[in-house]
Design an enzyme around this catalytic site. Sequence first.
Site, short mmCIF file in Angstrom:
data_model
loop_
_atom_site.label_atom_id
_atom_site.label_comp_id
_atom_site.label_asym_id
_atom_site.label_seq_id
_atom_site.Cartn_x
_atom_site.Cartn_y
_atom_site.Cartn_z
N CYS A 131 75.07 56.80 -12.88
CA CYS A 131 75.47 57.87 -13.41
C CYS A 131 77.18 58.11 -14.01
CB CYS A 131 75.24 59.38 -12.85
SG CYS A 131 73.30 59.36 -12.48
N ASP A 135 69.91 62.91 -3.68
CA ASP A 135 70.97 62.86 -2.52
C ASP A 135 72.19 63.68 -2.97
OD1 ASP A 135 71.30 60.81 -4.74
OD2 ASP A 135 73.03 60.11 -3.64
N ILE A 175 76.06 33.50 -10.91
CA ILE A 175 76.71 33.06 -12.05
C ILE A 175 76.99 31.56 -11.95
CG2 ILE A 175 78.61 33.27 -13.59
CD1 ILE A 175 78.89 36.33 -12.85
#
Length: 671
Positions: free
Chosen positions: A2, A104, A301
């Site tokens: 978020c 949570d 990577i």
Amino acid sequence: MCGIAGVFQQQPNAAIEAQTLVNMAAIMHHRGPDGFGYDRMEDCGVGFSHARLSIIDLDEDRARQPFRSANDRLLLAHNGEFYDFKRIRADLTAQGARFRTKSDSEIVLHLFERVGLEATLKELRGEFAFALFDRDEDALYLVRDRFGIKPLYYTETDNGLVFGSELKVLFAHPDVKREFSTEGLLHQLIQVMVPGSTAFEGIHQVAPGHVVKVTRKQGKLAIETSKYWDVKFPLAHEYPGDEVDETPYIEGVRKHLLEAVQHRLTADVPVGCYLSGGIDSCAILGLSAASTQTSVKAFTIGFDSSDYDETPIAQEMAEATGADHHIMRLKADDLYDHFVKTIWHTERTIYNTLGVAKYLMSQQVHDVNYKVVLTGEGSDELFAGYPAFRKDMFLHGLDHLPDSERKAWQELLEKNNKLFKGAMLAREEFVSPAFNAKMGFTPSCVQPWLSCADVALPLIAAERRADVEDYDPGSAIAATLDEEMLKGRHPLDRAQYVWIKTMLEGQILTWGGDRVDMANSMEARPAFLDHHLAEYAFTVPPHLRIKGNKEKYVLREAMKGLLPETLYKREKFAFMAPPAHTDPKKWQAVLKLAEQFLSEEPVTQAGLLDYEMVQATFAKHEDETVPIDEKVQLDAVINHMLGVQILHHHFVQTDVPELAAKRARELGWHA
């Protein structure tokens, strides 16, 4: 997970435009593509918004933030994760709390009402940033996790305070000014920033482990900052002697790291792991695989340079754990092709294109429908893994060694550190009087960046340069360090403290972590930065962190049974992308970007850099007589020059409030 945003007005009856809150959420849609929410307490002059990445409690309506308490006293917007929340939730329920979601995040509301903020923060475990408004106190609290894993910015305007998870969120508000500070510009050019600062005038960060409390007094805002946690090593004389039994420390590290990993496997979506060739990420993968019943997805990577590529060891570890291994192989020109987009997300300059590589990797993680990965960040900070720490241990922490042993140490250091001179290590010793006065020496970790000040100052446009000619970056940084946490500490502890307060938060967790991961809606969870593990690691004696020039000794021994033999014996290799000077194709990609952002017209228009000095820097880079370590430094300086020009393009030249409004319209997000 978020992103959060909000406004706290000077006057409680001042209106807050709902669509502005929505626009602020929309411009960070990448942080939360799964939905948005906003809420205003109209009679309190406060409004929050939230862009959601659903990881725990996937019910979009039930878990939509911001959250209000049942009695309308509290308003909460939260970014990140609280681990062990199920235990806390059960305990609160037994006390009579009634939860409306499975999230949570909601535990903050119930904890705060029962025990207050100070006691609440002691219960919170994880990576988080949140805003909490208390109607009874008429106070806004901005809180950031202990290491600064999750970002949180704020600024004052003529009408109040604006905050958000990213700079662009603040800039989406029409009251927020968008202009460079000259000190911020200088720090962007030398890589290391003053903790709590940004490149922009009047824009601040909530410091890690701190709370910013905002109240209204006589029609104006009062802003107070307090610390609730810090990196606290024992006093040097409190450590046991060299003959101490290693076994309890080895077992303690293993126990705490396993617990941290298991907590971070908690999610209502699949969880993967980043995997390089270092013991940190390999340990995380090994413990994750041992803690789950299914094959773990691992992401690596790979670079087209054998000096920097770690895929062979990563493959060996993936095979040993039965991981489902995904390798992204990058070519030289891949990195600068995505440099501009990466700077949009990092919101600060980057000295090495590793940040671009991490951005591209998170894109691939997103493309295979993963939202969460565990990472190895923080291990080097806790267990002294970087070349700079070995150097400081040798220079300041091994005075008791005989000359023959010191000579062997020095020869090994010179051999091992050759690759990093000019970047992670200074080309020549640099002394900062302010650091020497504060802690007894200038840590090797800040020397390469502070030593760039003499190179960076002439690059600043003449009309700005006068503002910082008497400014000392080292003094500004040293002034933010808590002397009580340095006094009486072992030299290695002092060096690690400085790195954690500067490069960990300002670089590794920013353009190497949250910002490039969340750019593609992907949450990284650095298990080593669990504060329970960290507090234990701080008690490990320095000679068990670096033993016989073997860095991270206690961690190696704790993870010995998990690691392939080649990795167990391997010395630390700092994960970096190949610098521009190492590949002609990469250098051509740099020149292509320079034509767009560092030619005379854009440089003059921005008013940040001196065009003649920009040209001189490129000419010096192409001079074949310039030593390699100086070219490494010039690579970093050129990346920073590109970075400040791109930042100007993104956030000063562009009308960010209109861009945010446009983004909201495209998404169909409206009040």
